[in-house]
Write a protein that holds these residues in place. Sequence first.
Motif, short mmCIF file in Angstrom:
data_model
loop_
_atom_site.label_atom_id
_atom_site.label_comp_id
_atom_site.label_asym_id
_atom_site.label_seq_id
_atom_site.Cartn_x
_atom_site.Cartn_y
_atom_site.Cartn_z
N THR A 183 0.87 -1.17 0.00
CA THR A 183 0.00 0.00 0.00
C THR A 183 0.91 1.22 0.00
O THR A 183 2.12 1.10 0.27
CB THR A 183 -0.89 0.04 1.25
N PRO A 184 0.38 2.41 -0.27
CA PRO A 184 1.22 3.60 -0.14
C PRO A 184 1.87 3.70 1.24
O PRO A 184 3.02 4.09 1.37
CB PRO A 184 0.24 4.74 -0.41
N SER A 185 1.15 3.32 2.29
CA SER A 185 1.69 3.43 3.65
C SER A 185 2.84 2.46 3.88
O SER A 185 3.87 2.82 4.47
CB SER A 185 0.58 3.18 4.68
N THR A 186 2.70 1.20 3.45
CA THR A 186 3.76 0.23 3.69
C THR A 186 5.00 0.53 2.85
O THR A 186 6.13 0.30 3.28
CB THR A 186 3.29 -1.21 3.44
N LEU A 187 4.80 1.06 1.64
CA LEU A 187 5.94 1.44 0.82
C LEU A 187 6.64 2.65 1.39
O LEU A 187 7.88 2.72 1.44
CB LEU A 187 5.49 1.70 -0.62
N ALA A 188 5.86 3.62 1.86
CA ALA A 188 6.45 4.80 2.50
C ALA A 188 7.25 4.38 3.74
O ALA A 188 8.31 4.95 4.03
CB ALA A 188 5.36 5.79 2.88
N ALA A 189 6.76 3.38 4.47
CA ALA A 189 7.47 2.92 5.66
C ALA A 189 8.81 2.30 5.28
O ALA A 189 9.82 2.52 5.98
CB ALA A 189 6.62 1.90 6.42
N ALA A 190 8.87 1.53 4.20
CA ALA A 190 10.13 0.94 3.74
C ALA A 190 11.12 2.04 3.34
O ALA A 190 12.32 1.95 3.65
CB ALA A 190 9.88 -0.01 2.57
N VAL A 191 10.63 3.05 2.67
CA VAL A 191 11.47 4.19 2.28
C VAL A 191 12.03 4.87 3.52
O VAL A 191 13.21 5.23 3.59
CB VAL A 191 10.67 5.17 1.41
N GLY A 192 11.18 5.05 4.53
CA GLY A 192 11.63 5.68 5.77
C GLY A 192 12.67 4.85 6.49
O GLY A 192 13.67 5.40 6.99
N ARG A 193 12.48 3.52 6.54
CA ARG A 193 13.46 2.66 7.20
C ARG A 193 14.80 2.70 6.48
O ARG A 193 15.85 2.49 7.09
CB ARG A 193 12.96 1.22 7.26
N ALA A 194 14.78 2.96 5.20
CA ALA A 194 16.01 3.04 4.42
C ALA A 194 16.71 4.39 4.57
O ALA A 194 17.82 4.58 4.06
CB ALA A 194 15.71 2.79 2.93
N GLY A 195 16.08 5.33 5.26
CA GLY A 195 16.69 6.63 5.47
C GLY A 195 16.59 7.56 4.28
O GLY A 195 17.34 8.53 4.17
N LEU A 196 15.63 7.30 3.40
CA LEU A 196 15.43 8.13 2.22
C LEU A 196 14.32 9.15 2.47
O LEU A 196 13.48 8.97 3.36
CB LEU A 196 15.08 7.26 1.01
#
Length: 246
Positions: free
Chosen positions: A159-172
């Motif tokens: 979902t947009p939320s789960t993808l945004a969370a992965a981006v955040g965990r990557a420090g992007l």
Amino acid sequence: MAEESGAFSNATGRSVEESGAYQPRYRRYQFDLISEHCGPSVLEIGAGLGEFAEQFTGLDRLVVTDVDPEAVEVMGRKFADRPEVEARQFDVDTTPDIGKPVSSVVAINVLEHIEDDAGALRSLAMVVEPGGSIVLWVPGYQQLYGEFDRKVGHVRRYTPSTLAAAVGRAGLDLELVKPVNLLGGIVWWLAVRKGGSGAPNPKLVAIYDRFVVPVTRVLERWVRVPFGQSVLCVARVPRTKETPGG
């Protein structure tokens, strides 16, 4: 994702021997949404047979890659007359060795195959210039997860939320995330979740490309859709020298 012959076919259900345009309208639809976020040098991860990448023109540099050596061989022949294009084989689970960093990375239907998606994004960020973009196109919504997803090795749909969370965990830095292809999502739900289809039907794919994609383009030009077959995301590598995710 290990380097192996047959990886392209396993991930897509298609053969590397296939010739001719495959879903040309859908490829153009993807390109128009993705390319506006790309700089003058682009690395495409999991480029397959190069059908998306060949739409790029006027770039300073285009690096097309796949884990499957047979697919890389096909791309080498396809782009043999384009000096700005490099065809390489490597695994997204490791930091790509491409020399000079690129302005943008494009990964279409790649991240969903990787258990540690944030780790993969951190690796990709290492080859992108500070302030450069990582453009992701991934399958959307777990409600659409079916036999085809299992067959081709999808760990998840986003979902947009789960993808945004992965981006955040990557420090992007997250610039954009949204669902796309509403009509495709409805068709996919009917065919895969309700119809139990284990693989796309080539005749139906052709009909979808010819008739549904043009309507999708018009609809999404005017309406922000709440759901879709895929999720589009644009992340930026921070301009600081800190390692993403570190």
